[in-house]
Design a protein around this motif. Sequence first.
Motif, mmCIF file in Angstrom:
data_model
loop_
_atom_site.group_PDB
_atom_site.id
_atom_site.type_symbol
_atom_site.label_atom_id
_atom_site.label_comp_id
_atom_site.label_asym_id
_atom_site.label_seq_id
_atom_site.Cartn_x
_atom_site.Cartn_y
_atom_site.Cartn_z
ATOM 1 N N SER A 72 10.256 2.649 13.455
ATOM 2 C CA SER A 72 9.444 1.982 12.440
ATOM 3 C C SER A 72 9.726 0.491 12.402
ATOM 4 O O SER A 72 8.801 -0.323 12.270
ATOM 5 C CB SER A 72 9.692 2.603 11.064
ATOM 6 N N LEU A 90 3.429 4.360 10.882
ATOM 7 C CA LEU A 90 4.260 3.872 9.780
ATOM 8 C C LEU A 90 4.006 4.690 8.518
ATOM 9 O O LEU A 90 4.941 5.018 7.775
ATOM 10 C CB LEU A 90 3.970 2.396 9.512
ATOM 11 N N ILE A 111 5.791 8.063 8.936
ATOM 12 C CA ILE A 111 7.244 7.940 8.745
ATOM 13 C C ILE A 111 7.567 7.743 7.278
ATOM 14 O O ILE A 111 8.502 8.343 6.733
ATOM 15 C CB ILE A 111 7.790 6.775 9.591
ATOM 16 N N ALA A 170 9.047 1.445 5.915
ATOM 17 C CA ALA A 170 7.786 1.863 6.531
ATOM 18 C C ALA A 170 6.646 1.830 5.519
ATOM 19 O O ALA A 170 5.534 1.385 5.828
ATOM 20 C CB ALA A 170 7.936 3.267 7.122
ATOM 21 N N TYR A 187 3.562 -0.690 5.705
ATOM 22 C CA TYR A 187 2.208 -0.114 5.817
ATOM 23 C C TYR A 187 1.276 -0.707 4.762
ATOM 24 O O TYR A 187 0.146 -1.094 5.073
ATOM 25 C CB TYR A 187 2.268 1.403 5.659
#
Length: 224
Positions: A32, A131, A134, A189, A193
Amino acid sequence: MSTDLTITHLILNASPVVQFVIALLVFASVSSWSMIFDRMRVLKSAVRAADEFEGRFWSGGDLAELYRQIERETDEESGMASIFRAGFREFARLRTKGHKDPMAMVHGAQRSMRVSLNREVDRLENHLSTLATIGSTSPYVGLFGTVWGIMNSFTALGNVKQATLALVAPGIAEALIATAIGLFAAIPAVVAYNRYSNDVERLNNRYDDFVEEFATILQRQAVA
């Protein structure tokens, strides 16, 4: 059971399942962070390229000359420049073929620009879904490792006559490490994102506005 509660010792002496969960989460975290830095570079480059191209486009120069400059600069132009190139190329092709309907030429250029825009947005969104995955799954993977480790600790208590904190503490501590690593993998992550999704959306809006503005300019040229 050993009372050494250092993180390294706890991980090395954890059950195979907990060790596997921790290794999986560490791999997810490293992956990530690699994606985070890659998207940071790509998005900064896209914003810089859009600013530079808009400066050139709205400088009042000849659009045909700008198109020739972009064609000479690179064969793999991306971002707003690629959208402009796709639209101008299709417009010039239709005009060369002698199309009499100005709106048909403009609509053809718009379709080409939309295809290029979608391709560019897909490039910018690369890795974002990973992302998100995760960020959403890592806490649960860590929680699974924690539940498994605590379950083993309490199972082991059935083999002793007297339960003490020294017997339970290492097993619970190693289990909680999985949750901590899961959160360590998930939080960056999720933050990345959300941030990058917003950046992509803003760039998409800029590209979309440019398509409409350029289509208006082409329409004026088509009816001139």
